[in-house]
Design a protein around this motif. Structure first.
Motif, PDB file in Angstrom:
ATOM      1  N   ALA A  65      11.843  59.724  54.290  1.00  0.00           N
ATOM      2  CA  ALA A  65      11.492  58.233  53.602  1.00  0.00           C
ATOM      3  C   ALA A  65      13.044  57.639  53.476  1.00  0.00           C
ATOM      4  O   ALA A  65      13.087  56.316  53.512  1.00  0.00           O
ATOM      5  CB  ALA A  65      11.059  58.688  52.012  1.00  0.00           C
ATOM      6  N   HIS A  66      14.077  58.239  53.480  1.00  0.00           N
ATOM      7  CA  HIS A  66      15.278  57.737  53.282  1.00  0.00           C
ATOM      8  C   HIS A  66      16.026  57.398  54.571  1.00  0.00           C
ATOM      9  O   HIS A  66      16.789  56.292  54.617  1.00  0.00           O
ATOM     10  CB  HIS A  66      16.362  58.822  52.547  1.00  0.00           C
ATOM     11  N   ASN A  67      15.843  58.275  55.424  1.00  0.00           N
ATOM     12  CA  ASN A  67      16.886  58.263  56.784  1.00  0.00           C
ATOM     13  C   ASN A  67      16.317  58.072  58.149  1.00  0.00           C
ATOM     14  O   ASN A  67      16.863  57.677  59.026  1.00  0.00           O
ATOM     15  CB  ASN A  67      17.358  59.736  56.574  1.00  0.00           C
ATOM     16  N   ASP A  68      14.823  57.992  58.121  1.00  0.00           N
ATOM     17  CA  ASP A  68      14.339  57.770  59.292  1.00  0.00           C
ATOM     18  C   ASP A  68      14.609  56.348  59.840  1.00  0.00           C
ATOM     19  O   ASP A  68      14.842  55.187  59.178  1.00  0.00           O
ATOM     20  CB  ASP A  68      12.653  57.790  59.585  1.00  0.00           C
ATOM     21  N   SER A  69      14.815  56.164  61.139  1.00  0.00           N
ATOM     22  CA  SER A  69      15.416  54.740  61.821  1.00  0.00           C
ATOM     23  C   SER A  69      14.157  53.942  61.944  1.00  0.00           C
ATOM     24  O   SER A  69      14.512  52.523  61.859  1.00  0.00           O
ATOM     25  CB  SER A  69      15.874  55.000  63.030  1.00  0.00           C
ATOM     26  N   SER A  70      12.988  54.277  61.658  1.00  0.00           N
ATOM     27  CA  SER A  70      11.842  53.287  61.600  1.00  0.00           C
ATOM     28  C   SER A  70      11.419  53.042  60.305  1.00  0.00           C
ATOM     29  O   SER A  70      11.112  53.674  59.512  1.00  0.00           O
ATOM     30  CB  SER A  70      10.808  53.888  62.619  1.00  0.00           C
ATOM     31  N   PRO A  71      11.313  51.704  60.170  1.00  0.00           N
ATOM     32  CA  PRO A  71      10.651  51.001  58.594  1.00  0.00           C
ATOM     33  C   PRO A  71       9.120  51.587  58.287  1.00  0.00           C
ATOM     34  O   PRO A  71       8.832  51.930  57.298  1.00  0.00           O
ATOM     35  CB  PRO A  71      10.939  49.732  58.714  1.00  0.00           C
ATOM     36  N   ARG A  72       8.399  51.660  59.688  1.00  0.00           N
ATOM     37  CA  ARG A  72       7.017  52.106  59.486  1.00  0.00           C
ATOM     38  C   ARG A  72       7.182  53.603  58.951  1.00  0.00           C
ATOM     39  O   ARG A  72       6.223  54.052  58.203  1.00  0.00           O
ATOM     40  CB  ARG A  72       6.419  51.978  60.732  1.00  0.00           C
ATOM     41  N   VAL A  73       7.643  54.510  59.680  1.00  0.00           N
ATOM     42  CA  VAL A  73       7.944  55.927  59.237  1.00  0.00           C
ATOM     43  C   VAL A  73       8.395  56.014  57.765  1.00  0.00           C
ATOM     44  O   VAL A  73       7.785  56.799  57.141  1.00  0.00           O
ATOM     45  CB  VAL A  73       8.688  56.630  60.253  1.00  0.00           C
ATOM     46  N   ARG A  74       9.278  55.451  57.439  1.00  0.00           N
ATOM     47  CA  ARG A  74       9.853  55.428  56.194  1.00  0.00           C
ATOM     48  C   ARG A  74       8.863  55.107  55.049  1.00  0.00           C
ATOM     49  O   ARG A  74       8.551  55.626  53.905  1.00  0.00           O
ATOM     50  CB  ARG A  74      11.037  54.335  55.877  1.00  0.00           C
ATOM     51  N   GLY A  75       8.149  53.930  55.478  1.00  0.00           N
ATOM     52  CA  GLY A  75       6.915  53.555  54.698  1.00  0.00           C
ATOM     53  C   GLY A  75       5.942  54.440  54.449  1.00  0.00           C
ATOM     54  O   GLY A  75       5.251  54.815  53.427  1.00  0.00           O
ATOM     55  N   GLN A  76       5.610  55.239  55.573  1.00  0.00           N
ATOM     56  CA  GLN A  76       4.777  56.174  55.447  1.00  0.00           C
ATOM     57  C   GLN A  76       4.905  57.473  54.718  1.00  0.00           C
ATOM     58  O   GLN A  76       4.080  58.055  54.110  1.00  0.00           O
ATOM     59  CB  GLN A  76       4.200  56.461  56.833  1.00  0.00           C
ATOM     60  N   ALA A  77       6.269  57.790  54.850  1.00  0.00           N
ATOM     61  CA  ALA A  77       6.614  58.852  54.189  1.00  0.00           C
ATOM     62  C   ALA A  77       6.432  58.762  52.726  1.00  0.00           C
ATOM     63  O   ALA A  77       6.190  59.414  52.042  1.00  0.00           O
ATOM     64  CB  ALA A  77       8.148  59.307  54.679  1.00  0.00           C
TER      65      ALA A  77
END
Length: 364
Positions: free
Chosen positions: A266-278
């Protein structure tokens, strides 16, 4: 009868009871027993070739001993009237879905370290793979069941792996096909060979839908090794779509470290979609610490869409614990789009605190 003879008889009876307990709960089947000692693949090929029509082949595999029921929903469309026991599975049904849960009061007093795999063949072709626990009654509708003894679990994993890799086009993967079923069955094998097989299947280059299925079962069933595999895969994988799906798989792990992995994504993934899903899956498990991490994302993430997803995540926190945090966002966040999103989800909550806040905003 002297004591020695009585003890011997008791021992024989206990061994017989144990042997019976390690067999599935079968009805309405024409059962024949065979040994797979000469090799599982050859035994199955010979058995399937000689079957006069549709037939099932079944065997026992080691599985983690934990409280659960592996059954299905298709027998009379529901559980028992008491709502605690699965009535069983009709093995010829094309409509029932398998489930794994802890709802059954019909399970053995202690969890057992095995499960049962069943393979259905028609004209020597594998058309179905199913796996069940001991407490699930199985109705075979009069079909033959060839029960295999002496199955080596590593041979079972290798056999199923062949089918897990097959028929993985995007179109085929929409159904509950043999590949999908084989992946699930592999994940229940409590042997290192299952981890190796799943590691092969989850690698980049495999079809995305296959990798999603593997990730889910790795998170559900493979414990610490599974979480470590997901962690390694997510860390090195460049496919945003897969990493987004992997957040759900990680959320299914019961390992304590899984939450920290979600927080890291949620903090560190480069993709906004991944951060949002986390953030979304973090909210489904959120305690006070996780709620704080979600609030931190609202304040600090550079992407407005991620901030909005974090607001939604707060709305998903159980027992209304996210409502005060949403109110704080609506009052204080500097981003008007984020404040608007917080007010929207407050309006959907039907929580008296949210309604009081919205009423105050409207009557100023």
């Amino acid at each position: 009868m002297n004591f020695k003879h009585a003890a011997l008889l008791l021992g024989i009876m206990l061994l017989a009871a144990m042997a019976t307990a390690q067999k599935p709960n079968i009805t309405n089947a024409r059962v024949q027993e065979r040994s797979a000692g000469a090799g599982m693949e050859a035994t199955i090929a010979d058995t399937a070739a000689k079957a006069a029509g549709p037939a099932w082949i079944g065997y026992r595999v080691p599985a983690k001993a934990k409280e659960r029921t592996m059954c299905c929903w298709d027998y009379r469309g529901q559980e028992s009237s008491a709502g605690k026991c699965c009535l069983g599975c009709r093995m010829d049904s094309e409509h029932g879905d398998n489930f794994t849960g802890t709802v059954s009061n019909c399970a053995p007093p202690e969890p057992v370290p095995y499960a049962f795999v069943f393979l259905k063949y028609e004209t020597s072709k594998l058309v179905k793979v199913r796996i069940f626990s001991q407490d699930c009654p199985l109705d075979f509708a009069g079909l033959p069941l060839y029960w295999l003894d002496d199955v080596k679990p590593e041979q079972s994993v290798a056999y199923l792996l062949t089918f897990a890799k097959s028929d993985n086009s995007e179109e085929a993967r929409h159904g509950d096909n043999v590949s999908k079923q084989a992946i699930m069955a592999i994940a229940f094998h409590d042997v290192p060979a299952a981890d190796s097989a799943l590691r092969t299947l989850i690698q980049p280059g495999q079809p995305l839908r296959l990798r999603e299925d593997v990730a889910f079962w790795v998170g559900m069933e493979r414990g610490k090794q599974g979480l470590e595999l997901l962690r390694q895969t997510v860390k090195s994988d460049s496919d945003d779509r897969f990493r987004e799906k992997a957040t759900f798989a990680i959320s299914q792990s019961t390992e304590p470290e899984a939450l920290q992995d979600l927080i890291g994504m949620a903090h560190n993934d480069s993709s906004p979609r991944v951060r949002g899903q986390a953030l979304f899956w973090l909210a489904q498990k959120a305690g006070r610490k996780e709620a704080g991490e979600i609030s931190a994302a609202i304040e600090n993430d550079p992407d407005t869409e991620v901030k909005k997803k974090a607001v939604f995540a707060l709305s998903q926190i159980h027992d209304g614990d996210g409502v005060p945090l949403l109110i704080n966002v609506a009052k204080t966040n500097r981003n008007p789009a984020v404040r608007k999103q917080a007010i929207f989800w407050l309006g959907q909550s039907n929580d008296p605190r949210a309604l009081n806040f919205i009423e105050g905003v409207l009557t100023k």
